[in-house]
Design a protein around this motif. Structure first.
Motif, PDB file in Angstrom:
ATOM      1  N   SER A 149      -6.238 -43.074  81.200  1.00  0.00           N
ATOM      2  CA  SER A 149      -6.858 -44.391  81.361  1.00  0.00           C
ATOM      3  C   SER A 149      -6.164 -45.217  82.438  1.00  0.00           C
ATOM      4  CB  SER A 149      -6.827 -45.163  80.037  1.00  0.00           C
ATOM      5  OG  SER A 149      -5.504 -45.624  79.744  1.00  0.00           O
ATOM      6  N   ALA A 151     -10.564 -43.730  81.583  1.00  0.00           N
ATOM      7  CA  ALA A 151     -10.136 -42.400  82.043  1.00  0.00           C
ATOM      8  C   ALA A 151     -11.193 -41.788  82.958  1.00  0.00           C
ATOM      9  CB  ALA A 151      -9.871 -41.490  80.843  1.00  0.00           C
ATOM     10  N   ALA A 208     -10.554 -46.633  76.277  1.00  0.00           N
ATOM     11  CA  ALA A 208      -9.595 -45.789  76.992  1.00  0.00           C
ATOM     12  C   ALA A 208     -10.315 -44.621  77.667  1.00  0.00           C
ATOM     13  CB  ALA A 208      -8.527 -45.268  76.023  1.00  0.00           C
TER      14      ALA A 208
END
Length: 229
Positions: A150, A106, A102
């Motif tokens: 994300s 991001a 994630a």
């Protein structure tokens, strides 16, 4: 008679934790205060605290007192309760398989507003060394903001589903250990969060994943660390 008194005290303390009167990370009234306030024996108080520990609502530390944990979210039906140290270690292992990716996404996809949200949560966390309840709240906000940045709703929804209970509560965060130990513990945690933020800000997916992985691995170690005295 003791059983009835214990049940009554458990119900009152449980309600205080669930409704936020005693926030996660905050210390419950002392044994002496509970005895005086409720007119019960020390045995009743200790039985009540033990029952709340079994429910995963309280964690006690010798010499430090009893602290409220994060209560289950109202919509958490079907999720596995997090009560024991083994549960918390297992949850961190699960997060190690989830959050580094994630963070990598991001770093590639975050918007300026999402980066600002991550930075705001980091600033709140860094300023909350003296307030365990606020530190836990900002810690969760930081990880949730990374998941939201994300661009994948499954990461964001997964962390939202886990809720604040996913944030481990090491002994240092509950006031155990020397002041120097607690300061070092918190400073290291802030440094780890800052590394995640900086890698995301630099659009460095490998760095963000590595920083998140290192932070969660360190959190797992700290969970069982023996604080210096």
């Amino acid at each position: 008679m003791n059983r009835t008194l214990t049940a009554g005290l458990v119900a009152e303390l449980r309600a205080m934790i669930i409704d936020g009167t005693v926030a996660p990370g905050e210390k419950l009234p002392s044994e002496s205060e509970l005895i005086a306030r409720h007119g019960v024996s020390r045995t009743v108080v200790r039985e009540a605290i033990a029952r709340l520990q079994a429910e995963g609502l309280v964690q006690s530390r010798r010499g430090a007192g009893s602290f409220a944990l994060v209560p289950p979210a109202p919509d958490a039906a079907g999720t596995r309760p997090v009560r024991t140290l083994e549960d918390r270690v297992a949850l961190l292992e699960f997060r190690l398989g989830l959050e580094p990716q994630a963070a990598a996404l991001a770093a590639l996809r975050r918007s300026p507003a999402q980066l600002a949200a991550i930075g705001g949560a980091l600033a709140g966390f860094a300023a909350s060394a003296a307030n365990p309840a606020a530190a836990m709240r900002h810690d969760f906000e930081f990880h949730q903001a990374v998941a939201q940045a994300s661009g994948n709703a499954y990461y964001a929804e997964g962390l939202a589903r886990l809720g604040p209970t996913m944030i481990a509560m090491p002994r240092a965060r509950l006031g155990e250990g020397s002041p120097a130990y607690r300061e070092d513990f918190f400073a290291q945690s802030v440094h780890e969060h800052a590394g995640i933020h900086d890698a995301i800000a630099d659009a460095d997916p490998e760095g963000a994943a590595s920083a998140m992985r290192a932070h969660l691995a360190a959190s797992r170690r700290r969970l069982g660390a023996n604080p210096g005295r």
